[in-house]
Design a protein around this motif. Sequence first.
Motif, PDB file in Angstrom:
ATOM      1  N   ILE A   1       0.833  -1.210   0.000  1.00  0.00           N
ATOM      2  CA  ILE A   1       0.000   0.000   0.000  1.00  0.00           C
ATOM      3  C   ILE A   1       0.867   1.259   0.000  1.00  0.00           C
ATOM      4  O   ILE A   1       0.669   2.183  -0.791  1.00  0.00           O
ATOM      5  N   ASN A   2       1.831   1.288   0.916  1.00  0.00           N
ATOM      6  CA  ASN A   2       2.578   2.528   1.137  1.00  0.00           C
ATOM      7  C   ASN A   2       3.684   2.753   0.120  1.00  0.00           C
ATOM      8  O   ASN A   2       3.975   3.899  -0.230  1.00  0.00           O
ATOM      9  N   LEU A   3       4.247   1.668  -0.400  1.00  0.00           N
ATOM     10  CA  LEU A   3       5.211   1.816  -1.497  1.00  0.00           C
ATOM     11  C   LEU A   3       4.487   2.323  -2.745  1.00  0.00           C
ATOM     12  O   LEU A   3       4.965   3.233  -3.439  1.00  0.00           O
TER      13      LEU A   3
ATOM     14  N   GLY B   1      -8.809   2.191   0.547  1.00  0.00           N
ATOM     15  CA  GLY B   1     -10.106   2.866   0.518  1.00  0.00           C
ATOM     16  C   GLY B   1     -11.170   2.222  -0.353  1.00  0.00           C
ATOM     17  O   GLY B   1     -12.204   2.825  -0.618  1.00  0.00           O
ATOM     18  N   VAL B   2     -10.941   0.970  -0.805  1.00  0.00           N
ATOM     19  CA  VAL B   2     -11.965   0.300  -1.627  1.00  0.00           C
ATOM     20  C   VAL B   2     -12.993  -0.351  -0.703  1.00  0.00           C
ATOM     21  O   VAL B   2     -12.629  -1.049   0.247  1.00  0.00           O
ATOM     22  N   ASP B   3     -14.271  -0.122  -0.986  1.00  0.00           N
ATOM     23  CA  ASP B   3     -15.334  -0.772  -0.218  1.00  0.00           C
ATOM     24  C   ASP B   3     -15.569  -2.156  -0.841  1.00  0.00           C
ATOM     25  O   ASP B   3     -16.211  -2.290  -1.877  1.00  0.00           O
ATOM     26  N   ILE B   4     -15.013  -3.169  -0.200  1.00  0.00           N
ATOM     27  CA  ILE B   4     -15.020  -4.532  -0.759  1.00  0.00           C
ATOM     28  C   ILE B   4     -16.450  -5.005  -1.047  1.00  0.00           C
ATOM     29  O   ILE B   4     -16.702  -5.703  -2.027  1.00  0.00           O
TER      30      ILE B   4
ATOM     31  N   LEU C   1      -6.529   4.666   4.275  1.00  0.00           N
ATOM     32  CA  LEU C   1      -5.571   5.603   3.671  1.00  0.00           C
ATOM     33  C   LEU C   1      -4.154   5.071   3.780  1.00  0.00           C
ATOM     34  O   LEU C   1      -3.781   4.495   4.811  1.00  0.00           O
ATOM     35  N   PRO C   2      -3.334   5.303   2.744  1.00  0.00           N
ATOM     36  CA  PRO C   2      -1.900   5.050   2.924  1.00  0.00           C
ATOM     37  C   PRO C   2      -1.352   6.100   3.901  1.00  0.00           C
ATOM     38  O   PRO C   2      -1.931   7.184   4.043  1.00  0.00           O
TER      39      PRO C   2
END
Length: 256
Positions: A21-23, A50-53, A227-228
Motif C-alpha cells: 500500500i505505502n510503497l 479505501g476500496v469498499d469490498i 488511507l496510505p
Amino acid sequence: MGKIIALANQKGGVGKTTTTINLAASLATLEKTVLVIDADPQANASSGLGVDISAIDCSIYECIIDHADIRDAMYTTDIEGLDIIPSHVNLVGAEIEMLEMDNREQVLKNLLEPIKKEYDYILIDCSPSLGLITVNALTAADSVIIPVQCEYFALEGISKLLNTIKIIKSRLNTRLEIEGFLLTMYDQRLRLANQIYDEVKRHFQELVFKTVIQRNVKLSESPSHGLPVILYDADSTGAKNHLSLAKEIINKNKKG
C-alpha cells in the motif's frame, strides 16, 4: 514498459500488505503510474486503499476464474496515478478452481500482458502462502520484494521461499529477479532487531534495501482509515521510510 514487482513471503504478519500500500502510494506521489493487484483473499490492500469490498462487482477473482476483462476490475484511489485491482474472499477457493485450467501458472501473467505498458510499476500483494496464486504472481513478475520482520524467527521459511523462486525461475519465468529484502517493523532500541538486521545483511549483502521500515504508530493506524500513511500523516516516520524506499527502487531501476 511497466515493471511488475511481487511482494512475497509465506510467513504472515511481516508487513507485505503495509509495504504494498505505502510503497505504491509513495511511487505515485513521485509521479509514477502505479497499479496494485491485491492477490490475497483477505483483501487488506484493497480496504487499506479505501476500496469498499462489499460494493465491488469485479475483482481479481472474476478476472482469473470467469475471464472478466481486467479493465472492469480496475478502481481508482485517492492518490492520483494509483489504481487497484481489488481482491475478494472467493479467491480462497480459486486455487482449486484453477487446477483444471491449461497453463494454470500463467493465468495472471496473461491477464497483465495487455495493461503492463500503461503503468510504470505494477505491485502484486501476495497471500502468506506458496500456493498457486502466489506462483502465478511470481510467474508474472519481473522481480520480487521479500519483506523480513525484525523478529526472532525472521529467517525461518526464507529458504523455502528462495527455493520456490529458484524453481519458478528455472521452469516458468527466467527473468525473475530478487528486487530486494526489506527489513520491516525495525526498532533500533532492541538488540534483537539489530542482530537480525546484521544477520540478513550478512546473508544477502547488496540484495538488502538500504531503507529500513521502522515500527511506527501512524503506519499501524492508517489502514483502518482506508488511507496510505502518506495521506494519513505525511510527516510520520512510516511515510518517510516508504518514500525513501520508493526513491531507492526508482534509482535502482534507472541504473538497471
